[in-house]
Structure formats: C-alpha cells, structure tokens
Design a protein around this motif. Sequence first.
Motif, short mmCIF file in Angstrom:
data_model
loop_
_atom_site.label_atom_id
_atom_site.label_comp_id
_atom_site.label_asym_id
_atom_site.label_seq_id
_atom_site.Cartn_x
_atom_site.Cartn_y
_atom_site.Cartn_z
N ASP A 241 0.68 -1.35 -0.12
CA ASP A 241 0.06 0.01 -0.05
C ASP A 241 0.90 1.21 0.13
O ASP A 241 0.57 2.29 -0.77
CB ASP A 241 -1.05 0.02 1.20
CG ASP A 241 -1.99 -1.11 1.23
OD1 ASP A 241 -2.20 -1.55 -0.03
OD2 ASP A 241 -2.71 -1.13 2.23
N LYS A 242 1.81 1.18 0.82
CA LYS A 242 2.90 2.48 0.78
C LYS A 242 3.53 2.72 -0.56
O LYS A 242 3.84 3.80 -1.01
CB LYS A 242 3.81 2.11 2.03
CG LYS A 242 4.85 3.37 2.17
CD LYS A 242 5.86 3.23 3.30
CE LYS A 242 6.84 4.31 3.30
NZ LYS A 242 7.86 4.11 4.12
N SER A 243 3.79 1.54 -1.13
CA SER A 243 4.60 1.64 -2.31
C SER A 243 3.76 2.38 -3.57
O SER A 243 4.11 3.09 -4.33
CB SER A 243 5.22 0.40 -2.95
OG SER A 243 4.15 -0.42 -3.18
N GLU A 244 2.54 1.93 -3.54
CA GLU A 244 1.54 2.40 -4.53
C GLU A 244 1.00 3.50 -4.17
O GLU A 244 0.95 4.53 -5.25
CB GLU A 244 0.27 1.39 -4.59
CG GLU A 244 0.54 0.12 -4.79
CD GLU A 244 -0.59 -0.90 -4.77
OE1 GLU A 244 -1.69 -0.73 -4.17
OE2 GLU A 244 -0.46 -2.03 -5.40
N ARG A 245 0.91 4.08 -2.76
CA ARG A 245 0.58 5.63 -2.66
C ARG A 245 1.85 6.68 -2.92
O ARG A 245 1.37 7.57 -3.26
CB ARG A 245 0.39 5.76 -1.43
CG ARG A 245 -1.05 5.09 -0.63
CD ARG A 245 -1.47 5.61 0.61
NE ARG A 245 -0.43 5.71 1.55
CZ ARG A 245 -0.26 4.55 2.35
NH1 ARG A 245 -1.08 3.52 2.32
NH2 ARG A 245 0.71 4.52 3.49
N HIS A 246 2.94 6.20 -2.89
CA HIS A 246 4.51 7.10 -2.99
C HIS A 246 4.92 6.86 -4.27
O HIS A 246 6.06 7.10 -4.62
CB HIS A 246 5.18 6.96 -1.86
CG HIS A 246 4.60 7.40 -0.55
ND1 HIS A 246 4.06 6.54 0.21
CD2 HIS A 246 4.55 8.45 0.12
CE1 HIS A 246 3.62 6.95 1.45
NE2 HIS A 246 3.80 8.43 1.10
N GLY A 247 4.28 5.66 -5.14
CA GLY A 247 4.77 5.58 -6.52
C GLY A 247 6.14 4.99 -6.51
O GLY A 247 7.10 5.14 -7.21
N GLU A 248 6.74 4.31 -5.33
CA GLU A 248 7.73 3.61 -5.27
C GLU A 248 7.81 2.54 -6.03
O GLU A 248 7.27 1.61 -6.08
CB GLU A 248 8.21 3.39 -3.75
CG GLU A 248 8.22 4.61 -3.10
CD GLU A 248 8.39 4.45 -1.51
OE1 GLU A 248 8.54 3.28 -1.13
OE2 GLU A 248 8.16 5.52 -0.77
#
Length: 121
Positions: free
Chosen positions: A114-121
Amino acid sequence: MKDDIVLSVVLYSYLDRPIFDVMLNGSDIGVANAYGGNGMITGITVPFRQQTLTWRDAGSGETFAMKNSINLTEEQIPADAHYLAVNIYPDDTVEFVFDRYIPDRTPRGDQIIDKSERHGE
C-alpha cells in the motif's frame, strides 16, 4: 518424531526490486518481481531445524541472506498445513506462514505494498 515436512511453497517478496535464486535450505523456491510473488513450488522438504534463506538481487547479482532466525519445530506447524508462504521484507527479515490453504500476503506485507502504491515507489 519426524525430521521434516513436505509442503507446497508460495513466495511473497515485498522488496522494491526483482530477485532470483531464492533458496530455502538449499532448495530453489523460485523468483519474484518487485513487490511480487512467483506462483507455487510443490514438494519442498522443509527440515525441523534452523532455517536458511538466501536470494540474489536481479540488478546487481548480490546475494542476500535473511537477518532473523527461524528455528522450525514440528509443533509450530498446524496439523492440517499443506502450504508454506515465505515472506521476504525490505529489512531482509523473513516470515513463514503455514496454512491448510494457499496463504495470502501478510498484514505487514499489505502495508508495504500500500505504501509503495501511494508513493509511487
């Protein structure tokens, strides 16, 4: 008392890069894309003892090993378990999840995705 158990293994990687040569106690359990999985490898013998897990970075070829310690005993595995999910986290720690059915991603893994998807990582 048994020395090992034979399971089907599912690999979940929460790393931001592809990995290959993922080896569980010397048995190849596959490859994984960044934030991905690999399907399933059946018939993996998992011994009741200290576990080892290594993998190679697809970009650099560097080999990594799990930083935490998993000492597997027969009592830790549910009697009806047929599957083992191996979860590799960005801090190079590993979590094993045993289940009767194919295990899903872990709550910790979901947070990383979820964090990677929100921050485009």
